[in-house]
Design an enzyme around this catalytic site. Structure first.
Site, mmCIF file in Angstrom:
data_model
loop_
_atom_site.group_PDB
_atom_site.id
_atom_site.type_symbol
_atom_site.label_atom_id
_atom_site.label_comp_id
_atom_site.label_asym_id
_atom_site.label_seq_id
_atom_site.Cartn_x
_atom_site.Cartn_y
_atom_site.Cartn_z
ATOM 1 C CB CYS A 2 -0.861 0.040 1.250
ATOM 2 S SG CYS A 2 -1.863 -1.437 1.444
ATOM 3 N NE ARG A 27 4.254 2.072 -1.882
ATOM 4 C CZ ARG A 27 5.173 1.985 -0.944
ATOM 5 N NH1 ARG A 27 6.375 2.474 -1.169
ATOM 6 N NH2 ARG A 27 4.927 1.403 0.201
ATOM 7 C CD1 TRP A 71 -0.196 -5.937 -1.848
ATOM 8 C CD2 TRP A 71 -0.590 -5.567 -4.008
ATOM 9 N NE1 TRP A 71 0.196 -7.041 -2.538
ATOM 10 C CE2 TRP A 71 -0.033 -6.848 -3.866
ATOM 11 C CE3 TRP A 71 -0.926 -5.118 -5.286
ATOM 12 C CZ2 TRP A 71 0.195 -7.689 -4.949
ATOM 13 C CZ3 TRP A 71 -0.681 -5.962 -6.360
ATOM 14 C CH2 TRP A 71 -0.120 -7.223 -6.197
ATOM 15 C CG ASN A 97 2.142 0.261 3.869
ATOM 16 O OD1 ASN A 97 1.867 -0.914 3.634
ATOM 17 N ND2 ASN A 97 3.259 0.841 3.458
ATOM 18 N N GLY A 98 0.549 -1.966 6.164
ATOM 19 C CA GLY A 98 1.110 -2.957 7.082
ATOM 20 C C GLY A 98 0.090 -4.029 7.394
ATOM 21 C CD GLU A 467 13.428 -18.999 -10.770
ATOM 22 O OE1 GLU A 467 12.800 -19.743 -11.536
ATOM 23 O OE2 GLU A 467 13.174 -17.795 -10.650
ATOM 24 C CE LYS A 471 13.864 -15.135 -12.850
ATOM 25 N NZ LYS A 471 12.726 -15.549 -12.068
ATOM 26 C CD GLU A 474 12.616 -14.369 -16.532
ATOM 27 O OE1 GLU A 474 11.514 -14.122 -17.009
ATOM 28 O OE2 GLU A 474 12.779 -14.837 -15.390
ATOM 29 C CG HIS A 490 22.917 -39.792 -18.319
ATOM 30 N ND1 HIS A 490 23.371 -41.084 -18.443
ATOM 31 C CD2 HIS A 490 22.876 -39.536 -16.987
ATOM 32 C CE1 HIS A 490 23.573 -41.607 -17.242
ATOM 33 N NE2 HIS A 490 23.290 -40.675 -16.335
ATOM 34 C CE LYS A 589 5.694 -9.566 -12.016
ATOM 35 N NZ LYS A 589 6.962 -10.262 -11.760
HETATM 36 C C1 F6R Z 1 9.863 -15.876 -14.662
HETATM 37 C C2 F6R Z 1 8.448 -15.638 -14.430
HETATM 38 C C3 F6R Z 1 7.466 -16.560 -15.063
HETATM 39 C C4 F6R Z 1 6.280 -16.823 -14.135
HETATM 40 C C5 F6R Z 1 5.196 -17.632 -14.858
HETATM 41 C C6 F6R Z 1 4.052 -17.971 -13.941
HETATM 42 O O1 F6R Z 1 10.649 -14.914 -14.011
HETATM 43 O O2 F6R Z 1 8.065 -14.710 -13.769
HETATM 44 O O3 F6R Z 1 8.058 -17.763 -15.437
HETATM 45 O O4 F6R Z 1 6.744 -17.501 -13.017
HETATM 46 O O5 F6R Z 1 4.712 -16.909 -15.945
HETATM 47 O O6 F6R Z 1 3.482 -16.822 -13.409
HETATM 48 P P1 F6R Z 1 2.579 -16.858 -12.130
HETATM 49 O O7 F6R Z 1 3.438 -17.187 -10.969
HETATM 50 O O8 F6R Z 1 1.983 -15.483 -12.052
HETATM 51 O O9 F6R Z 1 1.542 -17.921 -12.374
#
Ligand code: F6R
Length: 594
Positions: A2, A27, A71, A97-98, A467, A471, A474, A490, A589
């Site tokens: 928030c 935010r 939020w 906020n909190g 992971e 990272k 991407e 293998h 996102k």
């Molecule tokens: C990678 C990333 C994506 C999400 C994927 C699932 O950094 O952010 O691989 O993890 O699109 O997204 P959510 O978690 O929102 O279902």
């Protein structure tokens, strides 16, 4: 997370509050509101954008007011749950906020005393507590109210008949903007920068009163002197808190995010975890569903569940599950999605429900689509994540999965005690890693020169390697793959050359011996080898070219600390390559198409 703002001065408060709230839009929020104050109170609030709310407002005769972007953490996004919240008389308004940990107790008590609540939020109790104690000054009423509150807060309180605002903080940010014959208060610097660059950073436990001409700060009932700092940043820089990218800021927010996810759930006295989530009776197994980074979190979750609960646990990529012919008997289905909107995950959980599975959603977004489908929800409370690459939402998903496993009936007391204690220390260990990122930064910049990178791990750190590779690819566009270290021979060995660096995620656990054997095999193929290793590991440097040392934690918790190191590695590689880190090409996102 928030955002809160407040203004007192000579100018019309409304446009200043609207502009300040818009400066906090980065935010993320789902609803917003404003209270204007002067003889009486006028409150305007709704779901949606600040621009839409303000276009309906014309009340310009006020020179004091407060505002909020919400939020959601308790209660869905709705007009009733949006802030400001008022007391029964409608003469006191609060933005918060909190998280108030003991709000249910307080709410029950206040209802018994005759207070009527209008929202589902934890925050509304503050307005009623201030009302209850409002006999003398507003300042002492707020101090008395806060003495009853357990949890975290940054608050601003105004009363219809009072010409000053009362503000206070505990474990949530709050700054005072000091102007000429006007003063402001906000969650973050960008909200005040259009009006002043003189700022007081309040400290935990501070309570302050702000009128047009004065700011008075006290703590524990004693007046305090706080420095007034000069902010040299532009608005854009300030929104990122001085970081060059949101991703780096969000990586650095992880200690706070982890603390928030754990808040209220751990008891160290008699190590216990109470989540208020019921493990469905009579289940035979657990199925974890997710996509992308969240899928990697579930691969770690599987190992945590099996180690702690002994419950057979399987993991399915949500995008594959929707085409499969799964057999669910008495299965607890846990879908993990930071956004709560990933189309594949939504389709998968609906299918699991149709097949008779009991469902739980682990998500960061209250009120998101998945929360309306799942039988139960667990919120990760990481705050909004702006950068496309998941960072703090990933590590808090891990925390959620640890908590769910620990809350299981019958987890061995000794094991539980160790993990609970280490979980409580985890945020400070992540902080220690972040405090000294120079070595990782240098290694990341070195990786930037290569076209292919392999990541390897074993056991619970195999998904961490996946992971780390995700990272890196991407955000830096370097081709990267994660492998279980024992699998290289293998097939992937064919890729090893002096131009293919390998990042080895080492752990001091039961995979140790076989992992060292794998490392030696890689070294023999002349690939540059970088290890991410526990600071207590005195041996690893004999086998690799470079080591990034991370704080030591219980083996089951190593994925959190190791992932943070890999996030930084990817970030600095991408930074060196000049990539558009927060908005990588072709990615979104929230992936709302199947
Ligand atoms: C990678 C990333 C994506 C999400 C994927 C699932 O950094 O952010 O691989 O993890 O699109 O997204 P959510 O978690 O929102 O279902």
């Amino acid at each position: 997370m928030c955002g809160i703002v407040g203004y007192v001065g000579l100018r019309p408060a409304l446009p200043i509050l609207v502009n300040s709230l818009q400066r906090l839009e980065y935010r993320g929020y789902d609803s917003c509101g404003i209270a204007l104050c002067g003889g009486h109170l006028e409150v305007f609030k709704d779901t949606g954008r600040i621009g839409d709310l303000s276009s309906q407002l014309t009340s310009n005769g006020y020179s004091m007011g407060i505002g909020h972007t919400r939020w959601a953490t308790h209660g869905k996004p709705s007009q009733a749950n949006a802030h400001p919240h008022t007391d029964c008389s409608g003469r006191i308004a609060v933005v918060h906020n909190g998280v108030i940990d003991n709000y249910l107790e307080l709410r029950t008590q206040l209802i018994r005393e005759g207070h009527t609540f209008r929202s589902e939020t934890d925050s509304e109790v503050i307005a009623h507590l201030v009302e209850k104690h409002h006999e003398g000054s507003l300042e002492s009423a707020v101090a008395a109210a806060l003495a009853e509150v357990k949890g975290s807060y940054a608050i601003i309180v105004v009363a219809a008949d009072c010409q000053y605002m009362v503000v206070a903080r505990h474990e949530n940010p709050l700054i005072i903007g000091v102007g000429y014959r006007e003063n402001l208060v906000a969650s973050d610097v960008p909200a005040v920068l259009d009006y002043t660059n003189k700022v007081i950073y309040l400290e935990d436990g501070d309570l302050a009163t702000e009128s047009r001409n004065t700011v008075k700060v006290s703590s524990g009932g004693k007046e305090q002197k706080r420095n007034c700092d000069h902010i040299p940043w532009s608005i854009e820089e300030a929104q990122k808190g001085g970081y060059e990218h949101f991703m780096l800021k969000e990586i650095h927010e992880q200690p706070k995010a982890i603390t928030e996810t754990l808040r209220g759930y751990l008891s160290h006295v008699e190590p216990q975890v109470n989540l208020g989530i019921e493990v469905p009776a009579g289940i035979d197994d657990v199925l974890l569903l997710a996509c992308g980074s969240s899928y990697h979190a579930t691969l770690i979750g599987k190992q945590v569940f099996e180690a702690l609960t002994g419950m057979p646990t399987r993991v399915e990529m949500a995008s594959e599950f929707i085409h499969a012919s799964p057999v669910l008997r008495r299965t607890w289905v846990i879908a993990v999605t930071q956004s709560g909107e990933t189309a594949d995950t939504l389709m998968a959980i609906k299918k699991a429900k149709m097949l008779g599975g009991k469902t739980l959603a682990v998500t960061n977004v209250v009120g998101s689509s998945i929360t309306r489908i799942a039988d139960q929800c667990f919120y990760t409370r990481a705050g909004p994540e702006i950068s496309v690459a998941a960072t703090k939402t990933f590590t808090t998903q891990l925390i959620a999965l640890y908590l769910l496993a620990l809350a299981w009936p019958d987890v061995g007391a000794k094991f539980k005690s160790t993990i609970v204690q280490d979980l409580g220390r985890l945020a400070s260990k992540v902080q220690r890693l972040l405090n000294d990122e120079s070595e990782i930064a240098q290694q990341g910049e070195t990786l930037a020169a290569f076209d292919n990178v392999l990541f390897v791990g074993r056991g619970i750190n195999y998904p961490v390697a996946l992971e780390g590779a995700l990272k890196l690819k991407e955000i830096s566009y370097i081709h990267a793959e994660g492998y279980a270290a024992g699998e290289l021979k293998h097939g992937p060995f064919a890729l090893l050359t002096p131009r293919t660096p390998v990042v080895a995620v080492a752990a001091l656990d039961n995979t140790r011996e076989s992992f060292l054997a794998n490392i030696r095999e890689i070294k023999a193929r002349e690939s540059p080898l970088l290890a991410i290793a526990d600071e207590r590991d005195t041996e690893i440097n004999k086998y690799v070219d470079c080591v990034v040392r991370v704080p030591g934690v219980e083996p089951l918790l190593t994925p959190v600390i190791n992932t943070v190191a890999l996030q930084l590695l990817a970030y600095f590689a991408a930074w060196k390559r000049g990539c558009e880190i927060d908005l990588p090409r072709n990615l979104a996102k929230s992936v709302t198409v199947p």
